[in-house]
Design a protein around this motif. Sequence first.
Motif, PDB file in Angstrom:
ATOM      1  N   UNK A 163      32.082 -32.177  30.904  1.00 13.67           N
ATOM      2  CA  UNK A 163      30.882 -31.412  30.548  1.00 13.67           C
ATOM      3  C   UNK A 163      30.722 -30.209  31.465  1.00 13.67           C
ATOM      4  N   UNK A 164      29.923 -29.244  31.024  1.00 11.99           N
ATOM      5  CA  UNK A 164      29.680 -28.065  31.832  1.00 11.99           C
ATOM      6  C   UNK A 164      29.049 -28.404  33.164  1.00 11.99           C
ATOM      7  N   UNK A 165      28.119 -29.347  33.155  1.00 15.91           N
ATOM      8  CA  UNK A 165      27.447 -29.757  34.394  1.00 15.91           C
ATOM      9  C   UNK A 165      28.465 -30.338  35.378  1.00 15.91           C
ATOM     10  N   UNK A 166      29.319 -31.218  34.878  1.00 20.24           N
ATOM     11  CA  UNK A 166      30.309 -31.860  35.749  1.00 20.24           C
ATOM     12  C   UNK A 166      31.315 -30.844  36.278  1.00 20.24           C
ATOM     13  N   UNK A 167      31.778 -29.945  35.423  1.00 23.67           N
ATOM     14  CA  UNK A 167      32.795 -28.989  35.847  1.00 23.67           C
ATOM     15  C   UNK A 167      32.238 -27.921  36.792  1.00 23.67           C
ATOM     16  N   UNK A 168      30.982 -27.559  36.622  1.00 23.93           N
ATOM     17  CA  UNK A 168      30.345 -26.661  37.592  1.00 23.93           C
ATOM     18  C   UNK A 168      30.253 -27.330  38.960  1.00 23.93           C
ATOM     19  N   UNK A 169      29.981 -28.636  38.944  1.00 19.66           N
ATOM     20  CA  UNK A 169      29.914 -29.387  40.193  1.00 19.66           C
ATOM     21  C   UNK A 169      31.294 -29.474  40.848  1.00 19.66           C
ATOM     22  N   UNK A 170      32.344 -29.586  40.033  1.00 17.94           N
ATOM     23  CA  UNK A 170      33.699 -29.633  40.576  1.00 17.94           C
ATOM     24  C   UNK A 170      34.085 -28.305  41.208  1.00 17.94           C
ATOM     25  N   UNK A 171      33.609 -27.208  40.627  1.00 15.71           N
ATOM     26  CA  UNK A 171      33.863 -25.896  41.210  1.00 15.71           C
ATOM     27  C   UNK A 171      33.239 -25.817  42.609  1.00 15.71           C
ATOM     28  N   UNK A 172      32.004 -26.290  42.727  1.00 12.98           N
ATOM     29  CA  UNK A 172      31.322 -26.291  44.022  1.00 12.98           C
ATOM     30  C   UNK A 172      32.038 -27.224  45.011  1.00 12.98           C
ATOM     31  N   UNK A 173      32.496 -28.367  44.491  1.00  7.53           N
ATOM     32  CA  UNK A 173      33.202 -29.328  45.347  1.00  7.53           C
ATOM     33  C   UNK A 173      34.513 -28.735  45.854  1.00  7.53           C
ATOM     34  N   UNK A 174      35.243 -28.075  44.963  1.00  9.87           N
ATOM     35  CA  UNK A 174      36.527 -27.453  45.313  1.00  9.87           C
ATOM     36  C   UNK A 174      36.318 -26.387  46.387  1.00  9.87           C
ATOM     37  N   UNK A 175      35.293 -25.562  46.216  1.00 11.45           N
ATOM     38  CA  UNK A 175      34.998 -24.522  47.195  1.00 11.45           C
ATOM     39  C   UNK A 175      34.549 -25.124  48.522  1.00 11.45           C
ATOM     40  N   UNK A 176      33.782 -26.203  48.444  1.00  5.89           N
ATOM     41  CA  UNK A 176      33.317 -26.883  49.662  1.00  5.89           C
ATOM     42  C   UNK A 176      34.507 -27.408  50.465  1.00  5.89           C
ATOM     43  N   UNK A 177      35.461 -28.022  49.799  1.00  4.18           N
ATOM     44  CA  UNK A 177      36.650 -28.542  50.471  1.00  4.18           C
ATOM     45  C   UNK A 177      37.401 -27.410  51.174  1.00  4.18           C
ATOM     46  N   UNK A 178      37.583 -26.297  50.466  1.00  2.00           N
ATOM     47  CA  UNK A 178      38.377 -25.198  51.015  1.00  2.00           C
ATOM     48  C   UNK A 178      37.657 -24.434  52.121  1.00  2.00           C
ATOM     49  N   UNK A 179      36.353 -24.551  52.193  1.00  4.14           N
ATOM     50  CA  UNK A 179      35.601 -23.882  53.258  1.00  4.14           C
ATOM     51  C   UNK A 179      35.524 -24.717  54.534  1.00  4.14           C
ATOM     52  N   UNK A 180      35.627 -26.035  54.402  1.00  2.00           N
ATOM     53  CA  UNK A 180      35.252 -26.896  55.518  1.00  2.00           C
ATOM     54  C   UNK A 180      36.360 -27.715  56.175  1.00  2.00           C
ATOM     55  N   UNK A 181      37.527 -27.821  55.569  1.00  2.00           N
ATOM     56  CA  UNK A 181      38.497 -28.777  56.083  1.00  2.00           C
ATOM     57  C   UNK A 181      39.776 -28.174  56.661  1.00  2.00           C
ATOM     58  N   UNK A 182      39.808 -26.859  56.839  1.00  2.30           N
ATOM     59  CA  UNK A 182      40.964 -26.252  57.487  1.00  2.30           C
ATOM     60  C   UNK A 182      42.244 -26.368  56.698  1.00  2.30           C
ATOM     61  N   UNK A 183      42.128 -26.569  55.406  1.00  7.85           N
ATOM     62  CA  UNK A 183      43.300 -26.727  54.541  1.00  7.85           C
ATOM     63  C   UNK A 183      42.983 -26.096  53.195  1.00  7.85           C
ATOM     64  N   UNK A 184      43.857 -25.225  52.715  1.00  7.76           N
ATOM     65  CA  UNK A 184      43.641 -24.587  51.425  1.00  7.76           C
ATOM     66  C   UNK A 184      44.198 -25.498  50.329  1.00  7.76           C
ATOM     67  N   UNK A 185      43.298 -26.163  49.651  1.00  4.35           N
ATOM     68  CA  UNK A 185      43.704 -27.117  48.628  1.00  4.35           C
ATOM     69  C   UNK A 185      44.241 -26.399  47.391  1.00  4.35           C
ATOM     70  N   UNK A 186      45.443 -26.773  46.996  1.00  5.07           N
ATOM     71  CA  UNK A 186      45.931 -26.329  45.684  1.00  5.07           C
ATOM     72  C   UNK A 186      45.202 -27.137  44.625  1.00  5.07           C
ATOM     73  N   UNK A 187      45.285 -26.696  43.386  1.00  5.17           N
ATOM     74  CA  UNK A 187      44.661 -27.465  42.305  1.00  5.17           C
ATOM     75  C   UNK A 187      45.288 -28.849  42.201  1.00  5.17           C
ATOM     76  N   UNK A 188      46.618 -28.912  42.411  1.00  3.21           N
ATOM     77  CA  UNK A 188      47.309 -30.206  42.337  1.00  3.21           C
ATOM     78  C   UNK A 188      46.836 -31.135  43.450  1.00  3.21           C
ATOM     79  N   UNK A 189      46.648 -30.570  44.665  1.00  4.01           N
ATOM     80  CA  UNK A 189      46.183 -31.386  45.782  1.00  4.01           C
ATOM     81  C   UNK A 189      44.761 -31.871  45.548  1.00  4.01           C
TER      82      UNK A 189
END
Length: 247
Positions: A180-206
């Motif tokens: 759903x749009x709600x879930x996928x918008x949340x995944x976008x925020x989650x993906x950005x949160x991971x890449x901002x905070x964990x010192x590792x640039x997550x690929x989509x596969x990762x």
Amino acid sequence: MNTNEVANITGISVRTLHHYDKIGLLSPCRNPDNGYREYKDEDIDRLQQILFFKECGFSLANIIRLLSDPSFDREKAFSLQKKYLLYEKDRIEAMLETLDKTMKAMKGELIMTNKEKFGGFDMSNNPYEEEARSLWGDEAVDRSKAYVESMSKEEQEGIAEGMDRLFKELAKIRGEKPDSGIAQNAMEKMYQHFNRNFGYQYSLEAFAGVGELYISDSRFTENIDKYGTGLSEFLAEAMKIYAQSKK
């Protein structure tokens, strides 16, 4: 082929084959007349792949996860497994040579240096293990963990609080459809949160691989589902859909 025939040609016990069927790792069709398991050529090929993964040190839970992934590339897996096993072959041959020299040294036939006494004893990881982890998901988790552990206590507490807020918000939408749009918008925020905070640039596969760990590793599942029953399954599916949609 029936179960006994497969056991005979592979050396795997009937009990193990039954276990593989029970956990969904290798589930052949059943004969409608007697209910016996019948293994087709594709089942035998899958069993071969399973055994190669086991020889490379993968757990059954991870093998199930990998083989059930629609993006699984059998040829790429064989290529990496071959490199992994060739490395192990060279290491074992070096150890055998060291053993032979040691036996001769005991008889006074030669003198070994201290360095020679440890030929083949490689305490570091197989270099292809890192490649496998990068390809199939664990590397992102390990690198992020190492990065967080290098922080000060205050910084670690800040990361923990941020993740706590993130999962609390995600738990509120776990009843939505993962695509759903709600879930996928949340995944976008989650993906950005991971890449901002964990010192590792997550690929989509990762990113998708981390989602799979949420359901394949009981430690992740238990911790995440504390925020809401079924959250780990929701996230695994939503993260996978997000990764596929961005390719």
